[in-house]
Write a protein that holds these residues in place. Structure first.
Motif, mmCIF file in Angstrom:
data_model
loop_
_atom_site.group_PDB
_atom_site.id
_atom_site.type_symbol
_atom_site.label_atom_id
_atom_site.label_comp_id
_atom_site.label_asym_id
_atom_site.label_seq_id
_atom_site.Cartn_x
_atom_site.Cartn_y
_atom_site.Cartn_z
ATOM 1 N N UNK A 118 50.882 94.645 -4.917
ATOM 2 C CA UNK A 118 50.175 95.034 -6.135
ATOM 3 C C UNK A 118 50.719 94.271 -7.336
ATOM 4 N N UNK A 119 52.027 94.056 -7.367
ATOM 5 C CA UNK A 119 52.614 93.262 -8.446
ATOM 6 C C UNK A 119 52.061 91.845 -8.446
ATOM 7 N N UNK A 120 51.808 91.307 -7.266
ATOM 8 C CA UNK A 120 51.217 89.973 -7.167
ATOM 9 C C UNK A 120 49.783 89.976 -7.659
ATOM 10 N N UNK A 121 49.045 91.045 -7.331
ATOM 11 C CA UNK A 121 47.624 91.094 -7.671
ATOM 12 C C UNK A 121 47.394 91.233 -9.168
ATOM 13 N N UNK A 122 48.169 92.089 -9.836
ATOM 14 C CA UNK A 122 47.866 92.412 -11.243
ATOM 15 C C UNK A 122 48.197 91.279 -12.200
ATOM 16 N N UNK A 123 48.920 90.255 -11.757
ATOM 17 C CA UNK A 123 49.198 89.130 -12.652
ATOM 18 C C UNK A 123 48.265 87.955 -12.398
ATOM 19 N N UNK B 1 58.218 103.565 -19.862
ATOM 20 C CA UNK B 1 58.125 104.541 -18.765
ATOM 21 C C UNK B 1 58.503 103.893 -17.442
ATOM 22 N N UNK B 2 58.005 102.674 -17.223
ATOM 23 C CA UNK B 2 58.385 101.976 -15.998
ATOM 24 C C UNK B 2 59.876 101.714 -15.946
ATOM 25 N N UNK B 3 60.462 101.394 -17.112
ATOM 26 C CA UNK B 3 61.907 101.168 -17.150
ATOM 27 C C UNK B 3 62.694 102.412 -16.829
ATOM 28 N N UNK B 4 62.247 103.573 -17.307
ATOM 29 C CA UNK B 4 62.941 104.826 -17.012
ATOM 30 C C UNK B 4 62.964 105.090 -15.510
ATOM 31 N N UNK B 5 61.792 104.973 -14.873
ATOM 32 C CA UNK B 5 61.739 105.219 -13.432
ATOM 33 C C UNK B 5 62.519 104.160 -12.655
ATOM 34 N N UNK B 6 62.467 102.927 -13.128
ATOM 35 C CA UNK B 6 63.208 101.858 -12.455
ATOM 36 C C UNK B 6 64.712 102.103 -12.546
ATOM 37 N N UNK C 9 63.340 95.295 -16.228
ATOM 38 C CA UNK C 9 61.967 95.775 -16.374
ATOM 39 C C UNK C 9 61.311 95.203 -17.613
ATOM 40 N N UNK C 10 62.106 94.938 -18.662
ATOM 41 C CA UNK C 10 61.534 94.435 -19.913
ATOM 42 C C UNK C 10 61.231 92.953 -19.830
ATOM 43 N N UNK C 11 62.096 92.189 -19.190
ATOM 44 C CA UNK C 11 61.960 90.737 -19.213
ATOM 45 C C UNK C 11 61.201 90.195 -18.012
ATOM 46 N N UNK C 12 61.308 90.861 -16.866
ATOM 47 C CA UNK C 12 60.761 90.292 -15.646
ATOM 48 C C UNK C 12 59.521 91.016 -15.147
ATOM 49 N N UNK C 13 59.403 92.315 -15.419
ATOM 50 C CA UNK C 13 58.327 93.083 -14.827
ATOM 51 C C UNK C 13 57.438 93.747 -15.875
ATOM 52 N N UNK C 14 57.567 93.336 -17.128
ATOM 53 C CA UNK C 14 56.784 93.984 -18.181
ATOM 54 C C UNK C 14 55.293 93.870 -17.894
ATOM 55 N N UNK C 15 54.823 92.672 -17.585
ATOM 56 C CA UNK C 15 53.394 92.471 -17.325
ATOM 57 C C UNK C 15 52.941 93.266 -16.115
ATOM 58 N N UNK C 16 53.749 93.270 -15.053
ATOM 59 C CA UNK C 16 53.369 93.992 -13.843
ATOM 60 C C UNK C 16 53.254 95.490 -14.097
ATOM 61 N N UNK C 17 54.209 96.029 -14.850
ATOM 62 C CA UNK C 17 54.195 97.470 -15.138
ATOM 63 C C UNK C 17 52.952 97.839 -15.941
ATOM 64 N N UNK C 18 52.674 97.075 -16.996
ATOM 65 C CA UNK C 18 51.532 97.415 -17.846
ATOM 66 C C UNK C 18 50.219 97.285 -17.091
ATOM 67 N N UNK C 19 50.012 96.163 -16.407
ATOM 68 C CA UNK C 19 48.740 95.953 -15.725
ATOM 69 C C UNK C 19 48.564 96.916 -14.558
ATOM 70 N N UNK C 20 49.642 97.344 -13.933
ATOM 71 C CA UNK C 20 49.526 98.356 -12.875
ATOM 72 C C UNK C 20 49.039 99.677 -13.455
ATOM 73 N N UNK C 21 49.572 100.064 -14.611
ATOM 74 C CA UNK C 21 49.110 101.291 -15.261
ATOM 75 C C UNK C 21 47.665 101.161 -15.730
ATOM 76 N N UNK C 22 47.306 100.013 -16.255
ATOM 77 C CA UNK C 22 45.918 99.813 -16.673
ATOM 78 C C UNK C 22 44.990 99.838 -15.461
#
Length: 708
Positions: free
Chosen positions: A160-165, A324-329, A448-461
């Protein structure tokens, strides 16, 4: 097996020979053609070209479960040959809409990939192949249907991380989020959440006071109004959740709702709103609960309501999604640390309690009315209350000490062992583990902020858009069925551009037909009308009118407009232009924005929704690229290692063959020498026999001469 090239390809020659006999059109008892097997198990491009040349319709042919060769290639995407197979299918099948073909169960090829790609992290090659296939499938721009979004949601997290970017998915989500339906739902969610929290907070305070003393604190007049607003808000979320559940059940995707934690958060909010609404509606009839229980429940409900606010915000803005993604991570990465910290706190709490058990500081002088032990007043000490006389308070104290509330260290002056424990605790927990905690949180949130920010946001969207799309499609289907039932039409609910017919082919297999492939039907619209567009069917004439009007208003502020119209200051046209600009700034634009807010964004022009909700397309970050490069390097090292092993194995086999050939040559040489020796013996024998015969003949001749 066959080589990847066409030269000297025995498999390609064999398949070509068999295809000339018509074998490429023959299906087995499962309805599978040779093309199905080739795509499922992988083969070379040459073989696929031969099969396609012999039977072009094979790439859209369906087996008994309605699956095309693309379905079988995607379900086996982990195989080494699958990316090449998928590339071939998508190249030759672009005009056949194979990426949008669903099987008999309504599943797209993407959904089968999601179900089959449950590979652990110790299977990097399988994951790499599956990710390649996923990117190629998404690059083919499948139609953005509800099934497509549900299939994206079903992907495991690493896929899913691959798909959302990818560009296609982000364009789809951006185009869908700015439609009036999702925008209105998003804004109404915010409106009703704010309404519920405000009304619930107000009602909680007045009812807590009323329960404590009804006479001194009577309920204010018209207190029922905020209660009605609270119930209306709960009804809105209940109706929305019910529609979503019915829509997912209709699509056979109820399990996705069941496993989504945010849905359970919504259900909890709905239950608590109605439960406490019932308690507050009849305060005199529901006095069974104690005021303390009522207050505790209200506080817990407030926590859940604000958690729902955070959940709402993370679907709207990337910063909240990252938080939120950072908290869970961070929480997931702190499991081992949490266990160690808990062990230390329990150990020190118990050790402090044991040291002071029986000490005069903890001598019990009776109990309080609620049963709590009563300790003597610690007059003459540097502390007012000693915390280590019971395990409960001792544990609470060591926890607060870890958080920085050290207190007066002189409380341990009466015991040398307690002083040693205090020093050891301060070093291990307060200094060492606290700094380790800070380091873990900082590092994890940095990831989570530098490497997965886009993945976290687009997954939630993706979650929000999929939810809205499911509800929208279900409501549209219900309306169309109603229209179809009144007009006698039987296909009103069909999805545009979806393959909805099967053409029988010789020997059984069915071929998926798109609307444009059915005789007598023409495909209408291009990218915007369906097909591979990012939001097919999103065009709204009213919205296009609003877009034109807003563009015309914004053109008043174009800096080049005066030069283009050749208007100079002092002319009537110039002052009319200035007046229109002032009117637009002070009246038209604010009125339009307010009107949009009142209608939950329904009457906003598309440009406003785009400005609010469209996020710039983001690809992999620098850290992700570095990680991907490192992964490819590791993969290359593994391939080189395998190649080295295979070369060594081949060299060993060659040496064995060479030794075997040498042995054979030596054997042949010995046989030849043996034969030569035999020939020599035979020749010697013949020579001797010839000489003996010659001598006998000579003797006979000499004997005849003597007789004469």
């Amino acid at each position: 097996s066959s080589s990847p090239t066409g030269e000297g390809n025995p498999m390609g020659d064999i398949v070509s020979l068999l295809s000339d006999t018509g074998a490429a059109r023959l299906s087995d008892e499962g309805g599978m053609l040779p093309m199905h097997y080739a795509c499922a198990y992988g083969t070379s491009k040459v073989v696929l070209e031969v099969l396609h040349g012999a039977f072009p319709d094979a790439i859209v042919a369906r087996e008994n479960k309605g699956r095309t060769p693309l379905h079988l290639a995607m379900v086996n995407a982990h195989r080494t040959a699958s990316p090449a197979v998928l590339e071939f299918l998508l190249t030759v099948g672009t005009s056949r809409c194979i990426v949008d073909a669903a099987d008999d169960e309504g599943h797209l090829p993407l959904y089968l990939l999601a179900m089959a790609s449950r590979f652990s992290s110790d299977q990097p090659e399988a994951r790499t192949n599956a990710a390649k296939c996923l990117r190629m499938y998404l690059d083919a721009r499948p139609r953005a249907s509800a099934d497509f979004l549900s299939a994206l949601q079903a992907l495991p997290e690493w896929l899913r991380d691959t798909a959302v970017v990818t560009a296609h998915v982000q364009n789809v989500l951006n185009r869908k989020i700015i439609r009036r339906f999702p925008t209105s739902f998003l804004i109404m969610d915010g409106y009703f959440l704010i309404t519920i929290i405000c009304c619930f907070s107000y009602l909680s305070l007045i009812h807590i006071d009323y329960r404590n003393d009804p006479v001194a604190n009577p309920l204010p007049p018209r207190w029922e109004v905020p209660l009605v607003l609270q119930i209306v808000g709960g009804g809105y979320f209940l109706l929305r959740e019910m529609v979503q559940v019915v829509a997912l059940v209709n699509l056979g995707l109820f399990r996705s709702w069941l496993y989504d934690a945010e849905n359970w958060l919504d259900v909890t909010v709905i239950f608590l709103v109605f439960y406490y609404g019932a308690l507050m509606a009849s305060p005199d009839n529901f006095r069974g609960a104690s005021p303390e229980m009522f207050r505790n429940g209200i506080a817990t409900t407030q926590l859940i309501l604000y958690s729902a606010v955070i959940s709402f915000l993370k679907s709207t803005l990337v910063d909240f999604a990252v938080f939120v993604g950072g908290v869970f991570y961070v929480v997931r990465g702190m499991a081992a640390f949490g266990v160690c910290l808990g062990v230390f706190l329990l150990a020190f709490a118990q050790m402090f309690q044991i040291v002071y058990t029986g000490d005069p500081l903890c001598a019990v002088n009776g109990t309080l009315p609620d049963g709590t032990p009563f300790y003597p007043n610690h007059d003459g000490y540097c502390f007012e209350d000693f915390p280590h006389c019971s395990f409960q308070y001792s544990l609470l104290k060591v926890y607060t000490m870890m958080m920085g509330e050290i207190g007066d260290e002189c409380r341990y002056s009466t015991s040398t062992i307690a002083q040693v424990l205090y020093i050891l605790y301060a070093f291990l927990v307060v200094i060492l583990l606290s700094n380790v905690l800070i380091a873990i949180v900082t590092d994890s949130f940095g990831v989570i902020r530098n490497e997965r920010a886009a993945m976290v946001f687009w997954s939630n969207r993706l979650d929000f858009v999929a939810e809205m799309d499911t509800i929208s499609d279900f409501m549209r289907l219900v309306v169309m069925r109603g229209i179809g039932g009144r007009s006698g039409s039987s296909d009103a609910g069909g999805a545009p551009e979806a393959p909805h017919a099967v053409q029988e082919t010789p020997n059984g297999p069915g071929v998926a037909m798109s609307p444009g492939d059915i005789p007598g039907e023409n495909r209408v619209g291009g990218e915007g009308a369906g097909g591979g567009g990012a939001g097919g069917g999103d065009v709204d004439e009213g919205q296009e009118t609003f877009r034109k009007w807003w563009t015309a208003i914004m053109s008043l502020f174009d800096t080049n407009l005066l030069a283009e119209m050749d208007i100079s200051p002092g002319t009537l046209e110039f002052w009319l232009y200035v007046a229109f600009r002032i009117l637009a700034v002070l009246v038209i634009i604010p009125s339009w924005i307010i009107l949009g807010l009142v209608t939950a964004g329904w009457l906003w022009p598309p440009q406003v929704r785009e400005w609010l909700f469209v996020q710039k397309r983001s690809s992999l970050s620098r850290a992700d690229v570095a990680e991907q490069v490192q992964h490819e390097i590791e993969q290359l090292k593994r391939e080189i290692k395998v190649l080295r092993f295979e070369l060594g194995k081949e060299r060993t086999n060659d040496q064995r063959e060479l030794q075997s050939m040498k042995t054979e040559v030596e054997t042949v040489q010995r046989d030849v020498l043996s034969d030569l020796m035999q020939v020599r013996e035979i020749m010697t024998t013949l020579f001797e026999l010839t000489r003996e015969k010659a001598m006998e003949k000579e003797e006979m001749t000499m004997g005849g001469a003597r007789q004469d």
